[in-house]
Enzyme design. Structure first.
Site, short mmCIF file in Angstrom:
data_model
loop_
_atom_site.label_atom_id
_atom_site.label_comp_id
_atom_site.label_asym_id
_atom_site.label_seq_id
_atom_site.Cartn_x
_atom_site.Cartn_y
_atom_site.Cartn_z
CG HIS A 37 48.72 28.31 45.79
ND1 HIS A 37 49.90 29.02 45.96
CD2 HIS A 37 48.58 28.20 44.43
CE1 HIS A 37 50.43 29.31 44.80
NE2 HIS A 37 49.65 28.82 43.86
CB SER B 177 50.95 26.84 41.37
OG SER B 177 50.28 28.03 41.00
#
Length: 341
Positions: free
Chosen positions: A126, A103
């Site tokens: 993501h 992330s």
């Protein structure tokens, strides 16, 4: 940011929780390198905020900074603040992913001048996610904000690895995980570290662009280079040899007197005979009639005065050179005739 700190302090006080730092900055064994450990979530209610991290980072004076990451991610905005702080750090920043950089932690990893993947570590990207409470308009506004944040994160991957924003958004929407070699192939990392032997530290990779002149330095093999001795200077030009007395050989000394006399006589051209111009006969006004011996006798031809006048001109003149060499040609012809007989 100040409001978040107040809320975090109030929440920790209510639950009796001591503040726990999600990072640690220490000096490594080498005086030229400092070490930063990001071993927890980024920001959050129960950790220190980005401004504290940046304040501590300003105290690092080592020329090299190694940032070791093992984080599942966290607050997007605090992560971006940390990434920009690392980008603006004056030292050489090396990011080492020890276990996972997922992330927003993967975005922090992109801020390093060099990104290294430890053995069996992973990197994950993501789309941004968040919570929203409200009506449909609030939900639509939240969706637009998340799309904007995701585009912004995709630009960080593009700046490091190349490609386009659309390509990285597609990989982010698929929530892509990368092993060390995969991260290097995708351009998100620079090198995958080798597995160290038992009891040995992780070896640092060599420089990406080694100095080719140093790599081909033959001084280690005892080669001192080409012989650079000064060439001898040219001396004065050699003196020319003095010419000796000329040798003259007379051909007459080698022949007998008779032969010399014949050669001299042959070499002297004969005097040409004077050409006597014939007198032009007077042309009579009337040609006499030639008497005939009888009726059947043919008349004698009358001489042509013009032919007689030009006969001396058309007659060939004697060749003096032929007369001079006639005795030689006559002897040769006689010898040839005697031989043939």
């Amino acid at each position: 940011m100040a409001r978040q700190r107040e809320q975090a302090d109030k929440l920790r006080a209510e639950h009796g929780i001591e503040a726990q730092s999600w990072y640690r900055i220490t000096n490594a064994a080498d005086e030229t390198e400092a070490e930063v450990m990001l071993y927890d979530e980024i920001g959050g209610w129960y950790g220190s905020t980005a401004d504290q991290f940046i304040a501590d980072l300003r105290g690092v004076t080592a020329p090299n900074l190694r940032v070791r990451i093992n984080s599942p991610g966290g607050s997007v905005f605090e992560g971006i603040a940390i990434a920009n702080a690392l980008r603006s750090h004056p030292g050489n920043v090396i990011v080492q992913v020890d276990s996972v950089a997922a992330s927003i932690a993967s975005v922090i990893a992109m801020a390093g001048d060099r990104v290294e993947m430890a053995p069996n570590s992973m990197l994950m990207i993501h789309d941004a996610s968040g919570l929203c409470m409200g009506n449909a308009s609030d939900m639509e506004e939240m969706a637009q904000l998340l799309a904007l944040i995701s585009d912004n994160i995709a630009d960080a991957y593009t700046a490091k690895a190349g490609g386009t924003r659309e390509d990285w958004r597609a990989a982010m929407q698929a929530e892509t995980w990368y092993l060390p070699d995969d991260a290097v192939e995708a351009g998100l990392a620079d090198v995958a570290l080798a597995v160290p032997k038992s009891g040995e530290p992780v070896e640092q990779p060599e420089e990406e662009e080694p100095d080719m002149a140093r790599a081909w330095d033959l001084a280690a093999y005892g080669y001192a280079g080409p012989d650079r001795r000064e060439a001898p200077k040219p001396g004065p030009p050699a003196a020319k040899a003095e010419a000796g007395p000329a040798l003259t050989i007379a051909l007459a000394d080698l022949l007998d007197d008779a032969t010399v006399a014949r050669l001299r006589a042959a070499a002297q051209p004969a005097e040409p005979e004077p050409v006597v111009e014939p007198e032009t006969p007077a042309v009579p006004e009337t040609q006499p009639v030639t008497a005939t011996a009888g009726p059947d006798a043919e008349p004698e031809p009358v001489p042509d005065p013009w032919a007689a006048a030009v006969s001396g001109i058309t007659a060939p003149k004697p060749d003096p050179w032929a007369a001079a060499v006639a005795r030689f040609t006559q002897n040769t012809s006689a010898a040839s005739s005697a031989t043939e007989a």
